[in-house]
Design a protein around this motif. Structure first.
Motif, PDB file in Angstrom:
ATOM      1  N   ARG A 143      22.056   0.246   2.210  1.00  0.00           N
ATOM      2  CA  ARG A 143      21.525   1.556   1.803  1.00  0.00           C
ATOM      3  C   ARG A 143      20.598   1.403   0.600  1.00  0.00           C
ATOM      4  O   ARG A 143      19.534   2.046   0.545  1.00  0.00           O
ATOM      5  N   ARG A 144      20.947   0.544  -0.338  1.00  0.00           N
ATOM      6  CA  ARG A 144      20.074   0.304  -1.490  1.00  0.00           C
ATOM      7  C   ARG A 144      18.766  -0.356  -1.057  1.00  0.00           C
ATOM      8  O   ARG A 144      17.698  -0.046  -1.587  1.00  0.00           O
ATOM      9  N   ILE A 145      18.850  -1.259  -0.083  1.00  0.00           N
ATOM     10  CA  ILE A 145      17.628  -1.879   0.442  1.00  0.00           C
ATOM     11  C   ILE A 145      16.766  -0.843   1.139  1.00  0.00           C
ATOM     12  O   ILE A 145      15.536  -0.829   0.990  1.00  0.00           O
ATOM     13  N   ASP A 146      17.388   0.050   1.899  1.00  0.00           N
ATOM     14  CA  ASP A 146      16.635   1.113   2.582  1.00  0.00           C
ATOM     15  C   ASP A 146      15.943   2.034   1.584  1.00  0.00           C
ATOM     16  O   ASP A 146      14.801   2.467   1.814  1.00  0.00           O
ATOM     17  N   ASN A 147      16.614   2.342   0.481  1.00  0.00           N
ATOM     18  CA  ASN A 147      15.983   3.176  -0.554  1.00  0.00           C
ATOM     19  C   ASN A 147      14.780   2.465  -1.163  1.00  0.00           C
ATOM     20  O   ASN A 147      13.751   3.094  -1.448  1.00  0.00           O
ATOM     21  N   THR A 148      14.899   1.160  -1.363  1.00  0.00           N
ATOM     22  CA  THR A 148      13.775   0.384  -1.900  1.00  0.00           C
ATOM     23  C   THR A 148      12.608   0.361  -0.921  1.00  0.00           C
ATOM     24  O   THR A 148      11.443   0.495  -1.306  1.00  0.00           O
ATOM     25  N   LEU A 149      12.908   0.208   0.363  1.00  0.00           N
ATOM     26  CA  LEU A 149      11.858   0.219   1.385  1.00  0.00           C
ATOM     27  C   LEU A 149      11.181   1.580   1.474  1.00  0.00           C
ATOM     28  O   LEU A 149       9.969   1.667   1.707  1.00  0.00           O
ATOM     29  N   PHE A 150      11.954   2.647   1.288  1.00  0.00           N
ATOM     30  CA  PHE A 150      11.378   3.993   1.299  1.00  0.00           C
ATOM     31  C   PHE A 150      10.371   4.158   0.154  1.00  0.00           C
ATOM     32  O   PHE A 150       9.273   4.713   0.350  1.00  0.00           O
ATOM     33  N   LEU A 151      10.724   3.655  -1.027  1.00  0.00           N
ATOM     34  CA  LEU A 151       9.791   3.731  -2.159  1.00  0.00           C
ATOM     35  C   LEU A 151       8.570   2.850  -1.931  1.00  0.00           C
ATOM     36  O   LEU A 151       7.447   3.222  -2.290  1.00  0.00           O
ATOM     37  N   LEU A 152       8.772   1.677  -1.320  1.00  0.00           N
ATOM     38  CA  LEU A 152       7.639   0.793  -1.009  1.00  0.00           C
ATOM     39  C   LEU A 152       6.682   1.462  -0.026  1.00  0.00           C
ATOM     40  O   LEU A 152       5.458   1.360  -0.175  1.00  0.00           O
ATOM     41  N   GLN A 153       7.225   2.153   0.966  1.00  0.00           N
ATOM     42  CA  GLN A 153       6.379   2.847   1.937  1.00  0.00           C
ATOM     43  C   GLN A 153       5.577   3.960   1.280  1.00  0.00           C
ATOM     44  O   GLN A 153       4.378   4.125   1.537  1.00  0.00           O
ATOM     45  N   ARG A 154       6.227   4.749   0.420  1.00  0.00           N
ATOM     46  CA  ARG A 154       5.519   5.823  -0.276  1.00  0.00           C
ATOM     47  C   ARG A 154       4.436   5.271  -1.195  1.00  0.00           C
ATOM     48  O   ARG A 154       3.360   5.855  -1.324  1.00  0.00           O
ATOM     49  N   MET A 155       4.704   4.145  -1.820  1.00  0.00           N
ATOM     50  CA  MET A 155       3.775   3.587  -2.789  1.00  0.00           C
ATOM     51  C   MET A 155       2.554   2.957  -2.120  1.00  0.00           C
ATOM     52  O   MET A 155       1.427   3.091  -2.590  1.00  0.00           O
ATOM     53  N   TYR A 156       2.763   2.268  -0.992  1.00  0.00           N
ATOM     54  CA  TYR A 156       1.682   1.523  -0.348  1.00  0.00           C
ATOM     55  C   TYR A 156       1.199   2.192   0.944  1.00  0.00           C
ATOM     56  O   TYR A 156       0.536   1.551   1.743  1.00  0.00           O
ATOM     57  N   TYR A 157       1.528   3.470   1.132  1.00  0.00           N
ATOM     58  CA  TYR A 157       1.167   4.144   2.376  1.00  0.00           C
ATOM     59  C   TYR A 157      -0.352   4.169   2.574  1.00  0.00           C
ATOM     60  O   TYR A 157      -0.864   3.728   3.607  1.00  0.00           O
ATOM     61  N   LEU A 158      -1.088   4.652   1.599  1.00  0.00           N
ATOM     62  CA  LEU A 158      -2.550   4.681   1.666  1.00  0.00           C
ATOM     63  C   LEU A 158      -3.193   3.384   1.207  1.00  0.00           C
ATOM     64  O   LEU A 158      -4.107   2.871   1.876  1.00  0.00           O
ATOM     65  N   PRO A 159      -2.756   2.783   0.064  1.00  0.00           N
ATOM     66  CA  PRO A 159      -3.410   1.534  -0.369  1.00  0.00           C
ATOM     67  C   PRO A 159      -3.337   0.407   0.650  1.00  0.00           C
ATOM     68  O   PRO A 159      -4.290  -0.368   0.767  1.00  0.00           O
ATOM     69  N   SER A 160      -2.233   0.299   1.389  1.00  0.00           N
ATOM     70  CA  SER A 160      -2.129  -0.789   2.363  1.00  0.00           C
ATOM     71  C   SER A 160      -3.160  -0.633   3.475  1.00  0.00           C
ATOM     72  O   SER A 160      -3.748  -1.620   3.939  1.00  0.00           O
ATOM     73  N   PHE A 161      -3.417   0.594   3.896  1.00  0.00           N
ATOM     74  CA  PHE A 161      -4.435   0.820   4.931  1.00  0.00           C
ATOM     75  C   PHE A 161      -5.826   0.471   4.397  1.00  0.00           C
ATOM     76  O   PHE A 161      -6.624  -0.174   5.082  1.00  0.00           O
ATOM     77  N   LEU A 162      -6.129   0.894   3.166  1.00  0.00           N
ATOM     78  CA  LEU A 162      -7.437   0.596   2.578  1.00  0.00           C
ATOM     79  C   LEU A 162      -7.623  -0.908   2.392  1.00  0.00           C
ATOM     80  O   LEU A 162      -8.714  -1.437   2.637  1.00  0.00           O
ATOM     81  N   MET A 163      -6.563  -1.600   1.964  1.00  0.00           N
ATOM     82  CA  MET A 163      -6.660  -3.048   1.779  1.00  0.00           C
ATOM     83  C   MET A 163      -6.917  -3.756   3.104  1.00  0.00           C
ATOM     84  O   MET A 163      -7.759  -4.666   3.186  1.00  0.00           O
ATOM     85  N   CYS A 164      -6.205  -3.355   4.150  1.00  0.00           N
ATOM     86  CA  CYS A 164      -6.395  -3.995   5.453  1.00  0.00           C
ATOM     87  C   CYS A 164      -7.785  -3.697   6.022  1.00  0.00           C
ATOM     88  O   CYS A 164      -8.433  -4.578   6.592  1.00  0.00           O
TER      89      CYS A 164
END
Length: 287
Positions: A143-164
């Protein structure tokens, strides 16, 4: 692309702080020499590109372009102008997007290591030791890992697309330029500069896709190991009152990092991107 990426990351600085705290709690890791060397190499790349441009034979033409059409005769003035402007240009791009991609790969690798250690913990546990309290502890860690992944998704949602998107366009352009320049006399320093650009953007794109694509692989592995151990315990104890935790895992889909719901970071995407780059450049060569 660097400005929207930086602005998107700046708007998510609160999520970044929360994500770093969560990541530090689930997996503490010091900066190794390999990570430090890679980061230093990325940061020094603008200096290398500036040095390569300063030693080219068409230095006077390059200086005139950088000076907006004004001819500069002094050698020292040419070197200073080329060095300062090229360093600034290459710091904005491609260094900044490469650093963002580097940290995304680093974050994904650390989370993958934690999920892999969780899988090994379940694998080493015997069916008799796979009690309700042990299963509850595993689910709490997940559950703690899932919470971390949720924050990673929110943080890199737009920047990851722009970088790719920026990396893909850069790779297509650079490969086409390298293939076209084979028929002409191009100075060695310029070829090395373009190869350095291609290496930075291509490696950063592959690193993001490979490390982020490893997340669903590792998460699927921990789910499979949990289900297998739960079935073994069921056969050993001949009880059916301890499978509720298994249902909790099977009902949830495996996390896949996404960039604006357009790019889904799976390792199979690598072949698609390589095929797209090759197809684009083959069409360029036929024109």
């Amino acid at each position: 692309m660097s400005v929207p990426i930086w602005f998107a990351m700046r708007c998510r600085r609160k999520q970044l702080a929360a994500f770093l705290r969560q990541l530090h709690e689930i997996h503490r890791q010091a900066m190794t020499w390999k990570i430090s060397l890679s980061l230093y190499g990325i940061c020094i790349s603008p200096v290398i590109v500036a040095a390569l441009n300063a030693i080219t034979s068409n230095r006077a033409e390059l200086t005139t372009q950088l000076a907006y059409g004004y001819a500069i005769e002094s050698l020292h003035a040419q070197l200073v102008l080329i060095f300062i402007k090229i360093v600034i240009y290459n710091t904005i791009y491609p260094m900044c997007p490469t650093i963002f991609a580097f940290f995304l790969s680093l974050f994904c690798r650390r989370i993958c290591d934690q999920v892999r250690s969780l899988t090994l913990l379940i694998e080493k546990c015997s069916p008799k030791q796979f009690t309700v309290s042990f299963q509850s502890n595993i689910l709490n860690q997940k559950r703690r890992i899932d919470n971390t992944l949720f924050l990673l998704q929110r943080m890199y949602y737009l920047p990851s697309f722009l970088m790719c998107a920026a990396s893909f366009c850069s790779c297509c352009t650079l490969v086409a330029w390298i293939l076209k320049s084979m028929d002409y006399s191009v100075v060695l320093a310029m070829i090395l500069t373009f190869f350095l650009y291609f290496f930075m953007r291509g490696v950063s794109l592959l690193a993001c896709l490979w490390t982020a694509g490893g997340l669903p692989v590792e998460l699927e592995a921990v789910n499979e190991e949990f289900h297998k151990k739960a079935h073994l315990r069921l056969l050993v104890n001949a009880k059916t009152d301890e499978i509720d935790f298994e249902k909790h895992l099977s009902e949830r889909s495996v996390f896949v990092l996404s960039g604006c719901d357009i790019i889904h970071f799976k390792r199979g995407v690598i072949l698609s991107l390589v095929g797209g780059i090759l197809t684009y450049n083959l069409r360029i060569l036929k024109m």
